[in-house]
Design a protein around this motif. Structure first.
Motif, PDB file in Angstrom:
ATOM      1  N   THR A  34       0.852  -1.192   0.000  1.00  0.00           N
ATOM      2  CA  THR A  34       0.000   0.000   0.000  1.00  0.00           C
ATOM      3  C   THR A  34       0.878   1.228   0.000  1.00  0.00           C
ATOM      4  OG1 THR A  34      -0.100  -0.039   2.397  1.00  0.00           O
ATOM      5  CG2 THR A  34      -1.884  -1.146   1.211  1.00  0.00           C
ATOM      6  N   GLU A  38      -2.888   5.746  -1.375  1.00  0.00           N
ATOM      7  CA  GLU A  38      -4.040   4.892  -1.115  1.00  0.00           C
ATOM      8  C   GLU A  38      -4.528   5.030   0.325  1.00  0.00           C
ATOM      9  OE1 GLU A  38      -2.919   1.004  -2.140  1.00  0.00           O
ATOM     10  OE2 GLU A  38      -2.881   1.369  -4.307  1.00  0.00           O
ATOM     11  N   GLU A  42      -8.275   6.161   1.524  1.00  0.00           N
ATOM     12  CA  GLU A  42      -9.098   5.364   2.424  1.00  0.00           C
ATOM     13  C   GLU A  42      -9.573   6.200   3.618  1.00  0.00           C
ATOM     14  OE1 GLU A  42      -6.982   1.937   3.572  1.00  0.00           O
ATOM     15  OE2 GLU A  42      -7.136   0.948   1.612  1.00  0.00           O
ATOM     16  N   GLU A  43      -8.669   7.011   4.175  1.00  0.00           N
ATOM     17  CA  GLU A  43      -9.069   7.858   5.301  1.00  0.00           C
ATOM     18  C   GLU A  43     -10.081   8.913   4.874  1.00  0.00           C
ATOM     19  OE1 GLU A  43      -5.589   9.534   6.963  1.00  0.00           O
ATOM     20  OE2 GLU A  43      -4.939   7.647   7.947  1.00  0.00           O
ATOM     21  N   ASP A  45     -12.338   8.548   2.426  1.00  0.00           N
ATOM     22  CA  ASP A  45     -13.619   7.901   2.148  1.00  0.00           C
ATOM     23  C   ASP A  45     -14.233   7.239   3.377  1.00  0.00           C
ATOM     24  OD1 ASP A  45     -13.260   8.698  -0.432  1.00  0.00           O
ATOM     25  OD2 ASP A  45     -12.383   6.776  -1.078  1.00  0.00           O
ATOM     26  N   ARG A  46     -13.465   7.126   4.454  1.00  0.00           N
ATOM     27  CA  ARG A  46     -13.967   6.419   5.631  1.00  0.00           C
ATOM     28  C   ARG A  46     -15.063   7.233   6.312  1.00  0.00           C
ATOM     29  NH1 ARG A  46      -9.772   5.455  10.316  1.00  0.00           N
ATOM     30  NH2 ARG A  46     -10.197   7.700  10.482  1.00  0.00           N
TER      31      ARG A  46
END
Length: 357
Positions: A34, A38, A42-43, A45-46
């Motif tokens: 990763t 990325e 992810e953070e 979209d969390r």
């Protein structure tokens, strides 16, 4: 091919089960490399977790209901209180013939340990019971000057389910009134971390003591300058008694300034009756004064001091009979009658000629 297993009595061949794989012996899967980009995605979209991460410990539940015979204003007040207190529960109306101790059993069935009960009497008087079920204490109030949310239409607003602040009047309290404040604080305050509550404090309940009564108001707290704007509802509580038990028991405190609604109406009727009696007595006195004989005052000899005698006129004897006065009204009436008779004769003559032709 997979290994097959035969049945003992000569049946169809059944496929043998695969041996279970041991998790310890299995090699771990290859981890995907990763990158930092990325991780940031992810953070981003969390979905953030809930704001309230505490545990709901204060399991206070309030039962709000009423007796039969309430009017529309009381029903709307109950709905407003249920809306403002998310930890409340509702129940069907209770029969007026039932004893008040039955409410403790209703609270136990509804899993509630506090109760607000509205009791209606004579379709015009409303009483409110605040009780700590089932052991007490409890307080009885007379509710006056009710104004609901739909009726007021104030400019204030608050989040549904938010927790309120409680503000009490800073006056010297006796021991019994302090107990009442503690009871009302437990009832009207929303428990922290309640599932139906919101983690915000944007309104305040005020309990102001004025004229030996408790005035309830609900205000919105504006964030900019911490000013207060009224939301509603509003009502006035007149304390009657505080009991040791729930809906009864020994009396801890009795309000000496309390006057029952029946006594208040009786005083008003007696005042109006006294005014009517006063008017009748004045009329009777005036009639008696009219019937009394008038008192004749004796002649005052000094009253004729400034009276000057008039000149005496010579007596004239009229020897000729005066001419009779002409009555103009009677003459006009006679002329009008004569003209009317002439018209009637002419109209009758015309009718006769038309009949002959």
């Amino acid at each position: 091919m997979a290994a097959t297993k035969r049945k003992r009595r000569g049946g169809l061949a059944v496929q043998a089960k695969k041996p279970k794989r041991n998790e310890k012996d299995a090699a771990p899967p290859a981890k995907r490399h990763t990158t930092a980009e990325e991780v940031e995605e992810e953070e981003r979209d969390r979905i953030p977790g809930p704001v309230c991460k505490g545990k709901w410990k204060n399991k206070e539940r309030i039962l709000i209901f009423s007796s039969r015979g309430i009017n529309f204003r009381t029903r709307h007040l109950m709905q407003d209180l249920r809306m403002l207190m998310p930890h409340s529960k509702a129940d069907t109306k209770m029969d007026r013939k039932d004893k008040l101790f039955v409410i403790n059993e209703v609270c136990e069935m509804k899993n509630c340990n506090k109760c607000i009960y509205f009791e209606a009497k004579k379709k015009q008087d409303l009483y409110m019971w605040l009780s700590n079920s089932p052991h007490g204490p409890s307080a009885k109030f007379l509710v006056q000057n009710i104004h609901t949310l739909a009726e007021l239409k104030m400019t204030g607003n608050c989040l549904k389910g938010s927790r309120p602040l409680l503000s009490f009047d800073p006056v010297s309290f006796s021991f019994s009134v302090r107990g009442l404040i503690f009871l009302s604080g437990m009832i009207f305050s929303t428990p922290r971390y309640h599932p139906k509550s919101q983690p915000f404090v944007d309104h305040v309940f005020t309990f102001t003591i004025l004229d030996n009564r408790i005035w309830f108001r609900n205000f919105q707290i504006i964030e900019e300058d911490a000013a207060l704007v009224e939301i509603g509802p509003r009502f006035v509580l007149n304390l009657i008694k505080i009991f040791q038990g729930s809906f009864g028991g020994p009396t801890l405190y009795e309000n000496p300034h309390y006057q029952s609604p029946n006594m208040h109406r009786r005083v008003i009727r007696s005042i109006t009756a006294a005014k009517y009696r006063e008017k009748q007595q004045v009329k009777d006195v005036q009639k008696l004064r009219k019937k009394e004989p008038k008192t004749l005052l004796p002649h005052d000899p000094t009253a004729d001091v400034f009276v000057t005698p008039a000149e005496e006129k010579p007596i004239e004897i009229q020897w000729v009979k005066p001419e009779p006065k002409v009555d103009l009204k009677a003459r006009k009436k006679r002329i009008y009658k004569r003209q009317r008779k002439m018209k009637q004769r002419m109209d009758s003559g015309k009718k006769n000629k038309s009949m002959e032709t």
